[in-house]
Design a protein around this motif. Structure first.
Motif, PDB file in Angstrom:
ATOM      1  N   GLY A  18       9.553  16.386 -12.567  1.00 42.19           N
ATOM      2  CA  GLY A  18       8.590  16.779 -11.367  1.00 42.19           C
ATOM      3  C   GLY A  18       7.658  15.975 -10.944  1.00 42.19           C
ATOM      4  O   GLY A  18       6.983  16.316  -9.910  1.00 42.19           O
ATOM      5  N   ASP A  19       7.275  14.994 -11.630  1.00 44.49           N
ATOM      6  CA  ASP A  19       6.122  14.199 -11.047  1.00 44.49           C
ATOM      7  C   ASP A  19       6.585  13.469  -9.849  1.00 44.49           C
ATOM      8  O   ASP A  19       7.684  12.980  -9.804  1.00 44.49           O
ATOM      9  CB  ASP A  19       5.725  13.147 -12.304  1.00 44.49           C
ATOM     10  CG  ASP A  19       4.753  13.796 -13.134  1.00 44.49           C
ATOM     11  OD1 ASP A  19       3.961  14.694 -12.666  1.00 44.49           O
ATOM     12  OD2 ASP A  19       4.837  13.360 -14.343  1.00 44.49           O
ATOM     13  N   ARG A  20       5.492  13.272  -9.031  1.00 43.99           N
ATOM     14  CA  ARG A  20       5.917  12.921  -7.666  1.00 43.99           C
ATOM     15  C   ARG A  20       5.014  11.791  -7.145  1.00 43.99           C
ATOM     16  O   ARG A  20       3.680  11.504  -7.784  1.00 43.99           O
ATOM     17  CB  ARG A  20       5.634  14.139  -6.524  1.00 43.99           C
ATOM     18  CG  ARG A  20       6.584  15.188  -6.773  1.00 43.99           C
ATOM     19  CD  ARG A  20       8.087  15.023  -6.438  1.00 43.99           C
ATOM     20  NE  ARG A  20       8.393  14.709  -5.130  1.00 43.99           N
ATOM     21  CZ  ARG A  20       8.495  15.514  -4.182  1.00 43.99           C
ATOM     22  NH1 ARG A  20       8.359  16.813  -4.257  1.00 43.99           N
ATOM     23  NH2 ARG A  20       8.518  15.137  -3.004  1.00 43.99           N
ATOM     24  N   ILE A  21       5.338  10.969  -6.100  1.00 46.08           N
ATOM     25  CA  ILE A  21       4.564   9.845  -5.662  1.00 46.08           C
ATOM     26  C   ILE A  21       3.494  10.466  -4.634  1.00 46.08           C
ATOM     27  O   ILE A  21       3.676  11.353  -4.024  1.00 46.08           O
ATOM     28  CB  ILE A  21       5.273   8.988  -4.787  1.00 46.08           C
ATOM     29  CG1 ILE A  21       6.413   8.196  -5.767  1.00 46.08           C
ATOM     30  CG2 ILE A  21       4.496   7.957  -4.036  1.00 46.08           C
ATOM     31  CD1 ILE A  21       7.295   7.240  -4.950  1.00 46.08           C
ATOM     32  N   VAL A  22       2.276   9.979  -4.827  1.00 47.64           N
ATOM     33  CA  VAL A  22       1.027  10.489  -3.940  1.00 47.64           C
ATOM     34  C   VAL A  22       0.680   9.293  -3.005  1.00 47.64           C
ATOM     35  O   VAL A  22      -0.316   9.435  -2.083  1.00 47.64           O
ATOM     36  CB  VAL A  22      -0.110  11.217  -4.819  1.00 47.64           C
ATOM     37  CG1 VAL A  22       0.364  12.499  -5.365  1.00 47.64           C
ATOM     38  CG2 VAL A  22      -0.719   9.926  -5.712  1.00 47.64           C
ATOM     39  N   GLU A  23       0.809   7.900  -3.397  1.00 49.43           N
ATOM     40  CA  GLU A  23       0.485   6.910  -2.529  1.00 49.43           C
ATOM     41  C   GLU A  23       1.525   5.781  -2.540  1.00 49.43           C
ATOM     42  O   GLU A  23       2.059   5.508  -3.980  1.00 49.43           O
ATOM     43  CB  GLU A  23      -0.891   6.421  -3.005  1.00 49.43           C
ATOM     44  CG  GLU A  23      -1.455   5.265  -1.965  1.00 49.43           C
ATOM     45  CD  GLU A  23      -2.849   4.684  -2.382  1.00 49.43           C
ATOM     46  OE1 GLU A  23      -3.583   4.055  -1.738  1.00 49.43           O
ATOM     47  OE2 GLU A  23      -3.253   5.327  -3.660  1.00 49.43           O
ATOM     48  N   ILE A  24       1.669   5.112  -1.725  1.00 43.50           N
ATOM     49  CA  ILE A  24       2.330   3.721  -1.612  1.00 43.50           C
ATOM     50  C   ILE A  24       1.809   2.718  -0.875  1.00 43.50           C
ATOM     51  O   ILE A  24       1.376   2.946   0.290  1.00 43.50           O
ATOM     52  CB  ILE A  24       3.960   3.899  -1.047  1.00 43.50           C
ATOM     53  CG1 ILE A  24       4.849   5.043  -1.610  1.00 43.50           C
ATOM     54  CG2 ILE A  24       4.550   2.447  -0.986  1.00 43.50           C
ATOM     55  CD1 ILE A  24       6.171   5.300  -1.013  1.00 43.50           C
ATOM     56  N   GLY A  25       1.533   1.503  -1.542  1.00 41.71           N
ATOM     57  CA  GLY A  25       1.032   0.254  -0.834  1.00 41.71           C
ATOM     58  C   GLY A  25       1.753  -0.829  -1.118  1.00 41.71           C
ATOM     59  O   GLY A  25       2.531  -0.981  -2.021  1.00 41.71           O
ATOM     60  N   ALA A  26       2.111  -1.422  -0.043  1.00 44.26           N
ATOM     61  CA  ALA A  26       3.031  -2.600  -0.184  1.00 44.26           C
ATOM     62  C   ALA A  26       2.751  -3.749   0.795  1.00 44.26           C
ATOM     63  O   ALA A  26       2.076  -3.526   2.076  1.00 44.26           O
ATOM     64  CB  ALA A  26       4.570  -2.180   0.300  1.00 44.26           C
ATOM     65  N   ILE A  27       2.851  -4.972   0.690  1.00 45.61           N
ATOM     66  CA  ILE A  27       2.661  -5.995   1.550  1.00 45.61           C
ATOM     67  C   ILE A  27       3.817  -6.972   1.542  1.00 45.61           C
ATOM     68  O   ILE A  27       4.505  -7.072   0.464  1.00 45.61           O
ATOM     69  CB  ILE A  27       1.344  -6.999   1.404  1.00 45.61           C
ATOM     70  CG1 ILE A  27       1.482  -7.583   0.067  1.00 45.61           C
ATOM     71  CG2 ILE A  27       0.160  -5.886   1.261  1.00 45.61           C
ATOM     72  CD1 ILE A  27       0.271  -8.571  -0.565  1.00 45.61           C
ATOM     73  N   GLU A  28       4.144  -7.520   2.838  1.00 45.49           N
ATOM     74  CA  GLU A  28       5.173  -8.540   2.832  1.00 45.49           C
ATOM     75  C   GLU A  28       4.601 -10.038   2.620  1.00 45.49           C
ATOM     76  O   GLU A  28       3.626 -10.717   2.967  1.00 45.49           O
ATOM     77  CB  GLU A  28       5.587  -8.418   4.340  1.00 45.49           C
ATOM     78  CG  GLU A  28       6.584  -9.594   4.705  1.00 45.49           C
ATOM     79  CD  GLU A  28       7.185  -9.422   6.101  1.00 45.49           C
ATOM     80  OE1 GLU A  28       8.354  -8.966   6.473  1.00 45.49           O
ATOM     81  OE2 GLU A  28       6.086  -9.970   7.100  1.00 45.49           O
ATOM     82  N   LEU A  29       5.648 -10.788   1.853  1.00 46.87           N
ATOM     83  CA  LEU A  29       5.388 -12.228   1.632  1.00 46.87           C
ATOM     84  C   LEU A  29       6.461 -12.954   2.440  1.00 46.87           C
ATOM     85  O   LEU A  29       7.724 -12.370   2.272  1.00 46.87           O
ATOM     86  CB  LEU A  29       5.086 -12.771   0.076  1.00 46.87           C
ATOM     87  CG  LEU A  29       4.495 -11.848  -0.681  1.00 46.87           C
ATOM     88  CD1 LEU A  29       4.543 -12.435  -2.360  1.00 46.87           C
ATOM     89  CD2 LEU A  29       3.004 -12.320  -0.151  1.00 46.87           C
ATOM     90  N   VAL A  30       6.306 -13.988   2.883  1.00 44.33           N
ATOM     91  CA  VAL A  30       7.429 -14.946   3.381  1.00 44.33           C
ATOM     92  C   VAL A  30       7.174 -16.262   3.004  1.00 44.33           C
ATOM     93  O   VAL A  30       6.091 -16.751   3.002  1.00 44.33           O
ATOM     94  CB  VAL A  30       7.483 -14.760   4.874  1.00 44.33           C
ATOM     95  CG1 VAL A  30       8.629 -15.821   5.380  1.00 44.33           C
ATOM     96  CG2 VAL A  30       8.042 -13.677   5.223  1.00 44.33           C
ATOM     97  N   ASN A  31       8.165 -16.755   1.939  1.00 44.02           N
ATOM     98  CA  ASN A  31       7.783 -18.122   1.402  1.00 44.02           C
ATOM     99  C   ASN A  31       6.659 -17.923   0.598  1.00 44.02           C
ATOM    100  O   ASN A  31       5.725 -19.021   0.524  1.00 44.02           O
ATOM    101  CB  ASN A  31       7.720 -19.378   2.572  1.00 44.02           C
ATOM    102  CG  ASN A  31       9.215 -19.496   3.128  1.00 44.02           C
ATOM    103  OD1 ASN A  31      10.134 -19.291   2.855  1.00 44.02           O
ATOM    104  ND2 ASN A  31       8.957 -19.956   4.399  1.00 44.02           N
ATOM    105  N   HIS A  32       6.380 -16.961   0.053  1.00 42.15           N
ATOM    106  CA  HIS A  32       5.184 -16.949  -1.082  1.00 42.15           C
ATOM    107  C   HIS A  32       4.152 -16.689  -0.218  1.00 42.15           C
ATOM    108  O   HIS A  32       2.951 -16.812  -1.071  1.00 42.15           O
ATOM    109  CB  HIS A  32       5.308 -17.846  -2.295  1.00 42.15           C
ATOM    110  CG  HIS A  32       6.471 -17.986  -2.930  1.00 42.15           C
ATOM    111  ND1 HIS A  32       7.410 -16.751  -3.343  1.00 42.15           N
ATOM    112  CD2 HIS A  32       7.204 -18.861  -3.429  1.00 42.15           C
ATOM    113  CE1 HIS A  32       8.287 -17.056  -4.109  1.00 42.15           C
ATOM    114  NE2 HIS A  32       8.205 -18.584  -4.250  1.00 42.15           N
TER     115      HIS A  32
END
Length: 236
Positions: A18-32
């Motif tokens: 029952g534990d849940r996500i409270v935040e998502i962060g993500a960034i995009e890399l292209v060719n590192h």
């Protein structure tokens, strides 16, 4: 080559209970290299925040009340990560476990483990026996993490992207900045062929070997005897 570096903050460590996500962060890399595109959401977990989790990330019930639920941000999250882009996380099985638990709740296909790149496993392989937390790796690579008082998905993601690039050998922009043609744009271009002048071949240049050099070469070849392979096809 597109990759997504991401991190989650949660109400605990057991998504199956029952534990849940409270935040998502993500960034995009292209060719590192970071492109500037990112994804960030605070999420209402639809349950109270345990004190232990609050001590880690500082996201409490009052702050999260009224934030969108996971089902409301899922379509944008799925669009951002794509269908086959590699997904990079530190202790990635933890984050994959929580994302997949949320996907089960809304009837979405689960993330394929083959998309997973785990920087914790990479660090343990590269530095066995050493501290391999995100903070420890920032210290090892000289990455400034002074703003990281508490865990936060977006700031951790930016730090992790730098750690990931160090783990794979550091930035080498000279190898990847040159634009590459798309597959549909690739063409085979024949090298220009110099025109052959008509008429008899010009007289060859006069030999530049001196008589002494020619004699030394002849003496050397004579010592080879029949082992000189070209003797089989050329007269002596």
């Amino acid at each position: 080559m597109r990759e997504i570096v991401f991190d989650t903050e949660t109400t605990g460590v057991e998504p199956d209970k029952g534990d849940r996500i409270v935040e998502i962060g993500a960034i995009e890399l292209v060719n590192h290299l970071p492109t500037g595109r990112h994804f960030h959401e605070y999420i209402d977990p639809e349950r109270p925040m345990p004190a232990e989790a609050f001590a880690v990330h500082g996201l409490g019930d009052d702050f999260l009340r009224g934030k969108p639920k996971f089902a409301q941000i899922a379509a944008r999250w799925i669009e951002f990560i794509g269908s086959d882009t590699k997904l990079i996380a530190h202790n990635a099985r933890f984050d994959f476990g929580f994302i997949n638990a949320e996907f089960r709740r809304i009837g979405q296909p689960l993330l394929d483990d083959r998309r997973m790149i785990d920087t914790l496993a990479m660090a343990r392989s590269k530095f066995p026996g050493a501290g391999n937390s995100l903070d420890a790796l920032c210290r090892r690579f000289g990455i400034d993490n002074s703003n990281r008082d508490l865990h936060g998905a977006l700031i951790d993601t930016h730090l992790l992207a730098e750690v990931y690039l160090e783990l794979i050998g550091g930035r080498q922009p000279d190898l990847i900045l040159a634009p590459q043609p798309q597959k549909s744009e690739q063409r085979t271009i024949a090298a220009p062929v110099a025109a052959v002048p008509a008429g008899p071949r010009p007289a060859p240049l006069a030999p530049r070997l001196t008589e002494s050099e020619s004699a030394a070469h002849a003496e050397f070849v004579a010592k080879l005897g029949e082992s000189a392979i070209w003797r089989r096809w050329m007269p002596g």
